[in-house]
Design a protein around this motif. Structure first.
Motif, PDB file in Angstrom:
ATOM      1  N   LYS A  37       0.720  -1.157   0.038  1.00 45.86           N
ATOM      2  CA  LYS A  37       0.052  -0.041   0.100  1.00 45.86           C
ATOM      3  C   LYS A  37       0.961   1.203   0.122  1.00 45.86           C
ATOM      4  O   LYS A  37       0.638   2.229  -0.558  1.00 45.86           O
ATOM      5  N   ASN A  38       1.848   1.375   0.927  1.00 46.23           N
ATOM      6  CA  ASN A  38       2.899   2.291   0.909  1.00 46.23           C
ATOM      7  C   ASN A  38       3.426   2.703  -0.439  1.00 46.23           C
ATOM      8  O   ASN A  38       3.622   3.598  -0.997  1.00 46.23           O
ATOM      9  N   LYS A  39       4.047   1.626  -1.153  1.00 44.20           N
ATOM     10  CA  LYS A  39       4.755   1.635  -2.405  1.00 44.20           C
ATOM     11  C   LYS A  39       3.690   2.247  -3.341  1.00 44.20           C
ATOM     12  O   LYS A  39       3.954   3.051  -4.220  1.00 44.20           O
ATOM     13  N   THR A  40       2.356   1.791  -3.382  1.00 41.04           N
ATOM     14  CA  THR A  40       1.475   2.288  -4.416  1.00 41.04           C
ATOM     15  C   THR A  40       1.059   3.774  -4.262  1.00 41.04           C
ATOM     16  O   THR A  40       1.019   4.499  -5.299  1.00 41.04           O
ATOM     17  N   GLU A  41       1.045   4.359  -2.956  1.00 40.17           N
ATOM     18  CA  GLU A  41       0.849   5.504  -2.778  1.00 40.17           C
ATOM     19  C   GLU A  41       2.001   6.537  -3.193  1.00 40.17           C
ATOM     20  O   GLU A  41       1.738   7.544  -3.876  1.00 40.17           O
ATOM     21  N   ASP A  42       3.343   5.943  -3.002  1.00 41.73           N
ATOM     22  CA  ASP A  42       4.586   6.770  -3.485  1.00 41.73           C
ATOM     23  C   ASP A  42       4.504   6.912  -5.190  1.00 41.73           C
ATOM     24  O   ASP A  42       4.869   7.728  -5.637  1.00 41.73           O
ATOM     25  N   VAL A  43       4.140   5.905  -5.699  1.00 42.48           N
ATOM     26  CA  VAL A  43       4.056   5.815  -7.101  1.00 42.48           C
ATOM     27  C   VAL A  43       3.032   6.826  -7.830  1.00 42.48           C
ATOM     28  O   VAL A  43       3.328   7.471  -8.562  1.00 42.48           O
TER      29      VAL A  43
END
Length: 105
Positions: free
Chosen positions: A97-103
């Motif tokens: 979830k954190n990686k998705t938000e960063d992208v």
């Protein structure tokens, strides 16, 4: 007449039930033998004795206890593993979830 007979029968049964006195149980731990002594209020004494388990009976009892212990141990291991797996999945989902938000940013 019937009422008197019913009343008399009720008194007799209640007296017999009341005559049951103290009960003492003694158990021999080495053999498993058990002796129960009942002393009634009317002075009579009733003694019941039970012998302990035979060798085969003791082996069956020990096997049952061992299976129960192993089941508890296995159940605890399964529960702990499920909790660890659940927390790992939760942690992995949070990382994704954190990686998705960063992208997206």
């Amino acid at each position: 007449m019937k009422k008197i007979m019913l009343l008399a029968a009720a008194v007799v049964f209640s007296t017999a039930a009341f005559a049951q006195g103290d009960k003492t149980t003694v158990r021999d731990e080495t053999t498993g033998a058990k002796t129960t002594v009942s002393e009634r209020d009317n002075g009579t004494v009733k003694v019941e004795s039970r012998t302990g388990r035979t060798k085969a009976g003791q082996k069956a009892y020990n096997t049952k206890e061992d299976v129960k212990y192993a089941g508890k141990k296995t159940g605890n291991a399964v529960e702990r593993g499920a909790k660890k797996t659940g927390s790992a999945v939760k942690k992995g989902a949070k990382a994704v979830k954190n990686k998705t938000e960063d992208v997206v940013d």
